[in-house]
Motif scaffolding. Structure first.
Motif, PDB file in Angstrom:
ATOM      1  N   GLU A  36       0.833  -1.209   0.000  1.00  0.00           N
ATOM      2  CA  GLU A  36       0.000   0.000   0.000  1.00  0.00           C
ATOM      3  C   GLU A  36       0.864   1.255   0.000  1.00  0.00           C
ATOM      4  O   GLU A  36       0.581   2.223  -0.712  1.00  0.00           O
ATOM      5  CB  GLU A  36      -0.920   0.012   1.219  1.00  0.00           C
ATOM      6  CG  GLU A  36      -1.989  -1.054   1.198  1.00  0.00           C
ATOM      7  CD  GLU A  36      -2.722  -1.180   2.533  1.00  0.00           C
ATOM      8  OE1 GLU A  36      -2.337  -0.519   3.529  1.00  0.00           O
ATOM      9  OE2 GLU A  36      -3.689  -1.968   2.581  1.00  0.00           O
ATOM     10  N   ILE A  37       1.908   1.236   0.799  1.00  0.00           N
ATOM     11  CA  ILE A  37       2.799   2.394   0.881  1.00  0.00           C
ATOM     12  C   ILE A  37       3.473   2.642  -0.466  1.00  0.00           C
ATOM     13  O   ILE A  37       3.592   3.795  -0.907  1.00  0.00           O
ATOM     14  CB  ILE A  37       3.837   2.221   2.010  1.00  0.00           C
ATOM     15  CG1 ILE A  37       3.137   2.314   3.369  1.00  0.00           C
ATOM     16  CG2 ILE A  37       4.956   3.266   1.914  1.00  0.00           C
ATOM     17  CD1 ILE A  37       4.013   1.957   4.564  1.00  0.00           C
ATOM     18  N   CYS A  38       3.888   1.585  -1.129  1.00  0.00           N
ATOM     19  CA  CYS A  38       4.508   1.747  -2.454  1.00  0.00           C
ATOM     20  C   CYS A  38       3.550   2.436  -3.415  1.00  0.00           C
ATOM     21  O   CYS A  38       3.955   3.325  -4.177  1.00  0.00           O
ATOM     22  CB  CYS A  38       4.926   0.391  -3.013  1.00  0.00           C
ATOM     23  SG  CYS A  38       6.377  -0.296  -2.218  1.00  0.00           S
ATOM     24  N   THR A  39       2.292   2.031  -3.368  1.00  0.00           N
ATOM     25  CA  THR A  39       1.293   2.660  -4.228  1.00  0.00           C
ATOM     26  C   THR A  39       1.126   4.132  -3.867  1.00  0.00           C
ATOM     27  O   THR A  39       1.102   5.001  -4.748  1.00  0.00           O
ATOM     28  CB  THR A  39      -0.059   1.924  -4.105  1.00  0.00           C
ATOM     29  OG1 THR A  39       0.119   0.562  -4.507  1.00  0.00           O
ATOM     30  CG2 THR A  39      -1.120   2.573  -4.972  1.00  0.00           C
ATOM     31  N   LEU A  40       1.012   4.418  -2.574  1.00  0.00           N
ATOM     32  CA  LEU A  40       0.848   5.801  -2.130  1.00  0.00           C
ATOM     33  C   LEU A  40       2.046   6.667  -2.497  1.00  0.00           C
ATOM     34  O   LEU A  40       1.887   7.839  -2.856  1.00  0.00           O
ATOM     35  CB  LEU A  40       0.629   5.842  -0.615  1.00  0.00           C
ATOM     36  CG  LEU A  40      -0.695   5.261  -0.109  1.00  0.00           C
ATOM     37  CD1 LEU A  40      -0.662   5.115   1.414  1.00  0.00           C
ATOM     38  CD2 LEU A  40      -1.854   6.138  -0.536  1.00  0.00           C
ATOM     39  N   GLY A  92       3.814   6.505  -5.015  1.00  0.00           N
ATOM     40  CA  GLY A  92       3.807   6.812  -6.447  1.00  0.00           C
ATOM     41  C   GLY A  92       2.878   7.956  -6.814  1.00  0.00           C
ATOM     42  O   GLY A  92       2.847   8.390  -7.966  1.00  0.00           O
ATOM     43  N   ASP A  93       2.140   8.465  -5.854  1.00  0.00           N
ATOM     44  CA  ASP A  93       1.201   9.558  -6.087  1.00  0.00           C
ATOM     45  C   ASP A  93       1.956  10.882  -6.138  1.00  0.00           C
ATOM     46  O   ASP A  93       2.577  11.285  -5.155  1.00  0.00           O
ATOM     47  CB  ASP A  93       0.151   9.579  -4.980  1.00  0.00           C
ATOM     48  CG  ASP A  93      -0.950  10.595  -5.208  1.00  0.00           C
ATOM     49  OD1 ASP A  93      -0.824  11.444  -6.119  1.00  0.00           O
ATOM     50  OD2 ASP A  93      -1.947  10.536  -4.464  1.00  0.00           O
ATOM     51  N   ASP A  94       1.888  11.545  -7.274  1.00  0.00           N
ATOM     52  CA  ASP A  94       2.610  12.815  -7.447  1.00  0.00           C
ATOM     53  C   ASP A  94       2.100  13.927  -6.539  1.00  0.00           C
ATOM     54  O   ASP A  94       2.805  14.901  -6.299  1.00  0.00           O
ATOM     55  CB  ASP A  94       2.514  13.284  -8.900  1.00  0.00           C
ATOM     56  CG  ASP A  94       3.293  12.391  -9.843  1.00  0.00           C
ATOM     57  OD1 ASP A  94       4.219  11.694  -9.385  1.00  0.00           O
ATOM     58  OD2 ASP A  94       2.976  12.389 -11.052  1.00  0.00           O
ATOM     59  N   SER A  95       0.875  13.796  -6.040  1.00  0.00           N
ATOM     60  CA  SER A  95       0.320  14.855  -5.197  1.00  0.00           C
ATOM     61  C   SER A  95       0.680  14.685  -3.723  1.00  0.00           C
ATOM     62  O   SER A  95       0.288  15.506  -2.892  1.00  0.00           O
ATOM     63  CB  SER A  95      -1.204  14.906  -5.361  1.00  0.00           C
ATOM     64  OG  SER A  95      -1.799  13.719  -4.874  1.00  0.00           O
ATOM     65  N   LEU A  96       1.429  13.646  -3.393  1.00  0.00           N
ATOM     66  CA  LEU A  96       1.826  13.386  -2.009  1.00  0.00           C
ATOM     67  C   LEU A  96       2.789  14.471  -1.535  1.00  0.00           C
ATOM     68  O   LEU A  96       3.769  14.792  -2.218  1.00  0.00           O
ATOM     69  CB  LEU A  96       2.500  12.012  -1.918  1.00  0.00           C
ATOM     70  CG  LEU A  96       2.841  11.470  -0.552  1.00  0.00           C
ATOM     71  CD1 LEU A  96       1.564  11.188   0.237  1.00  0.00           C
ATOM     72  CD2 LEU A  96       3.671  10.205  -0.678  1.00  0.00           C
ATOM     73  N   SER A  97       2.494  15.032  -0.377  1.00  0.00           N
ATOM     74  CA  SER A  97       3.373  16.076   0.164  1.00  0.00           C
ATOM     75  C   SER A  97       4.675  15.450   0.661  1.00  0.00           C
ATOM     76  O   SER A  97       4.731  14.256   0.970  1.00  0.00           O
ATOM     77  CB  SER A  97       2.689  16.821   1.323  1.00  0.00           C
ATOM     78  OG  SER A  97       2.594  15.980   2.457  1.00  0.00           O
ATOM     79  N   LEU A 154       5.485   8.121   5.453  1.00  0.00           N
ATOM     80  CA  LEU A 154       5.310   6.804   4.837  1.00  0.00           C
ATOM     81  C   LEU A 154       6.642   6.074   4.724  1.00  0.00           C
ATOM     82  O   LEU A 154       6.721   4.860   4.953  1.00  0.00           O
ATOM     83  CB  LEU A 154       4.655   6.944   3.463  1.00  0.00           C
ATOM     84  CG  LEU A 154       3.182   7.318   3.458  1.00  0.00           C
ATOM     85  CD1 LEU A 154       2.712   7.629   2.033  1.00  0.00           C
ATOM     86  CD2 LEU A 154       2.336   6.210   4.064  1.00  0.00           C
ATOM     87  N   TYR A 155       7.688   6.804   4.377  1.00  0.00           N
ATOM     88  CA  TYR A 155       9.012   6.195   4.267  1.00  0.00           C
ATOM     89  C   TYR A 155       9.456   5.643   5.616  1.00  0.00           C
ATOM     90  O   TYR A 155       9.983   4.537   5.707  1.00  0.00           O
ATOM     91  CB  TYR A 155      10.028   7.217   3.741  1.00  0.00           C
ATOM     92  CG  TYR A 155      11.405   6.639   3.588  1.00  0.00           C
ATOM     93  CD1 TYR A 155      11.742   5.906   2.465  1.00  0.00           C
ATOM     94  CD2 TYR A 155      12.370   6.812   4.579  1.00  0.00           C
ATOM     95  CE1 TYR A 155      13.001   5.353   2.322  1.00  0.00           C
ATOM     96  CE2 TYR A 155      13.631   6.264   4.457  1.00  0.00           C
ATOM     97  CZ  TYR A 155      13.942   5.543   3.322  1.00  0.00           C
ATOM     98  OH  TYR A 155      15.191   4.992   3.198  1.00  0.00           O
ATOM     99  N   SER A 156       9.228   6.401   6.659  1.00  0.00           N
ATOM    100  CA  SER A 156       9.592   5.961   8.000  1.00  0.00           C
ATOM    101  C   SER A 156       8.812   4.704   8.384  1.00  0.00           C
ATOM    102  O   SER A 156       9.383   3.746   8.924  1.00  0.00           O
ATOM    103  CB  SER A 156       9.312   7.088   8.999  1.00  0.00           C
ATOM    104  OG  SER A 156       9.588   6.671  10.305  1.00  0.00           O
TER     105      SER A 156
END
Length: 61
Positions: free
Chosen positions: A14-18, A20-25, A32-34
């Motif tokens: 799920e995190i990998c998908t998220l 990939g979202d260009d709008s992610l701050s 998410l990385y943490s």
């Protein structure tokens, strides 16, 4: 804290998908990385435990 392997792997996906979202701050991406780093470490530890258990089974050690 030990987490279950399968749910951890699902969350990593799920995190990998998220990620990939260009709008992610940047702030959300860092969070998410943490989380992913923690989950990956937990999964790695569980895989190492499983590997040792299999080694004991097959070698009789």
């Amino acid at each position: 804290m030990k987490k279950d392997f399968e749910p951890s792997m699902k969350r990593l996906s799920e995190i990998c998908t998220l990620m990939g979202d260009d709008s992610l701050s940047l702030e959300d991406a860092l969070k998410l990385y943490s989380e992913a780093t923690e989950l990956a470490g937990s999964c790695k530890a569980e895989m190492e435990e499983a590997q040792l258990a299999l080694k004991e089974i097959f070698t009789g050690e």
